[in-house]
Enzyme design. Structure first.
Site, PDB file in Angstrom:
ATOM      1  N   LYS A 173     -15.507  15.542  -5.136  1.00 52.71           N
ATOM      2  CA  LYS A 173     -16.876  15.134  -4.774  1.00 52.71           C
ATOM      3  C   LYS A 173     -17.880  16.232  -5.101  1.00 52.71           C
ATOM      4  CE  LYS A 173     -15.588  14.443  -0.521  1.00 52.71           C
ATOM      5  NZ  LYS A 173     -14.139  14.590  -0.691  1.00 52.71           N
ATOM      6  N   HIS A 191     -15.870  22.212  -1.227  1.00 53.68           N
ATOM      7  CA  HIS A 191     -16.346  21.590  -2.469  1.00 53.68           C
ATOM      8  C   HIS A 191     -16.501  22.656  -3.537  1.00 53.68           C
ATOM      9  CE1 HIS A 191     -18.304  18.029  -0.123  1.00 53.68           C
ATOM     10  NE2 HIS A 191     -16.998  17.990  -0.144  1.00 53.68           N
TER      11      HIS A 191
END
Ligand code: IMP
Length: 437
Positions: free
Chosen positions: A16, A41
């Protein structure tokens, strides 16, 4: 440009970070709505590799407002460490960064409770990231949580801390034989954090809604994944927040009618960190190959990720519960060189065939996946930027995913860099979900 929610469709780690980073270019505001520093992330840019745990990765672009919404649990020590690391790399953090005054805090006792509880569970442990996430959300729901806004009111912060520690220290010492915490020490530590963060703690729901009213577009950055969602995931082997798209509304104070589009991110195969059922898991050399080529080690804990075939049942369910308008498929290049690929189309258990996600954990843990076998490809897809340059077998694989899942693919990632991406259509473009459910 409309507002867009980006969520993970599997068990987190779908990539993501990279997708949000690319989409952030077209958004004015980026907001995290759930989870905490359990998330990791990774974004690779010309300026280097950045790993984000709490701050939205949109911070890498100038002129974007980045927000930590009320649905996030904030560990101030972890947040400040992240701010320092980014600033050391030349990223400016000031008026472009806001934290909701309603976001709950993680306190040292949350980590102690989690550690002791996990140890006492033995083989039934969840395999958490150890960041105090579950106990902080538990306090929120038990209405004894301490919020970011409380940092701005020292006497109130102290009173809440005193009250909580009175009970928690007894609990830790008597039940788990773990040393308790000193009110004064924790208080002083958190007042230090307050000094650093006070300019950032504001009413973010107002900020976000005003931005939308001005015609700006908001990107809602999900963490973890649908199957780790506390309601829709493989409970109890889940995280403690609403990682599915609905969490974007409750976790930010932006009403559901304003969310507009939802993009789901899915890896071209499946991974999972921590305990819990995983029907398509591969414990053989094929799984090891995926783990090695995909560098499947957690960016928060460094733990190896379990790897397996793409699971159409998981994704079909994610399309439904998130109301996905499109998909981004990541790490396609990791499948390069696989002679054949398997796609799970259903689960067999007790003489029945499950085409939809069962809620019963026993079914999920003991079922046999039903596979469709497809030809793999030998050519390298790493760095391919146009769909027409993909091997025909890769195109067939992606088309079959769209059919099985009932959702169109808008983006395909073929490497970790921003440029290694195929954009078929902007996920901001209007189109209804093609959910087959
Ligand atoms: P917790 O969120 O630390 O409470 O961990 C609960 C479960 O969610 C464990 O299985 C973790 O491994 C998993 N988990 C939490 N955050 C992430 C993530 O960002 N990626 C993948 N798994 C995660």
């Amino acid at each position: 440009m409309p507002n867009l929610v980006v969520v993970g469709t599997q068990w987190g780690d779908e990539g993501k970070g990279k997708i949000v980073d690319i989409l952030a270019r077209d958004a004015d505001v980026v907001v995290r709505f759930q989870g905490g520093s359990n998330a990791g992330h990774t974004v690779v840019t010309d300026r280097g590799t950045f790993v984000f745990h709490l701050i939205p990765s949109g911070i890498l672009y100038r002129g974007k407002l980045c927000v930590i919404g009320n649905g996030v649990v904030v560990d101030p020590a972890a947040l400040i460490e992240e701010m320092d690391r980014l600033e050391a790399k030349g990223v400016k953090i000031g008026k472009n960064f806001a934290i909701s005054q309603r976001a709950h805090l993680i306190l040292p006792y949350h980590k102690a409770i989690e550690k002791a509880a996990e140890q006492s569970k033995g083989s039934r442990r969840i395999g958490t990231t150890g960041r105090g996430i579950g106990p902080s959300y538990a306090d929120k729901m038990a209405r004894i949580g301490i919020r970011a806004g409380d940092l701005l009111n020292p006497p109130l912060f102290r009173a809440k801390l005193e009250e909580n520690l009175g009970e928690i220290n007894t609990f830790l010492e008597r039940l788990y034989q773990v040393k308790g915490f000193h009110v004064e020490k924790v208080f002083q530590e958190y007042m230090g954090y307050a000094e650093r963060l006070k300019g950032q703690i504001v009413e973010t729901s107002l900020l976000l809604n005003r931005a939308i009213d001005r015609g700006q577009s908001v990107l809602f950055e999900g963490a973890q994944g649908t199957h780790l969602d506390v309601d829709f995931g493989t409970y109890p082997y889940v995280t403690s927040s609403s990682a599915a798209a609905g969490g974007a509304a409750t976790g930010t104070g932006v009403g559901p009618t304003k969310l507009e589009r939802v993009m789901g991110v899915a890896k071209a195969y499946t991974t999972r960190v921590g305990s819990g059922p995983f029907p398509t898991e591969l414990t053989d050399e094929i799984g090891c190959g995926l783990q090695e080529r995909g560098k499947e080690f957690g960016s928060t804990t460094g733990r190896p990720r379990r790897c397996g075939w793409f699971d159409g049942v998981l994704l079909r369910y994610a399309t439904r519960v998130n109301g996905l308008s499109s998909l981004a498929v990541t790490k396609l290049d990791v499948l390069d060189g696989c002679k054949e690929l398997k796609l799970c189309t259903g689960y067999r258990y007790g003489g029945a065939l499950y085409k939809e996600m069962p809620a019963d954990l026993q079914v999920l843990s003991e079922c046999q996946p039903q596979y469709e076998v497809m030809s793999g490809w030998t050519a390298a897809t790493t760095g391919v930027t146009t769909y027409k340059n993909l091997p025909v077998q890769a195109k067939r694989y992606l088309q079959r995913i769209e059919e099985l899942v009932g959702c169109r693919i808008d983006m395909i990632s073929t490497g970790s860099k921003r440029s290694e991406t195929i954009i078929l259509r902007s996920p901001f473009a209007p189109s209804r979900a093609r959910s087959k459910s």
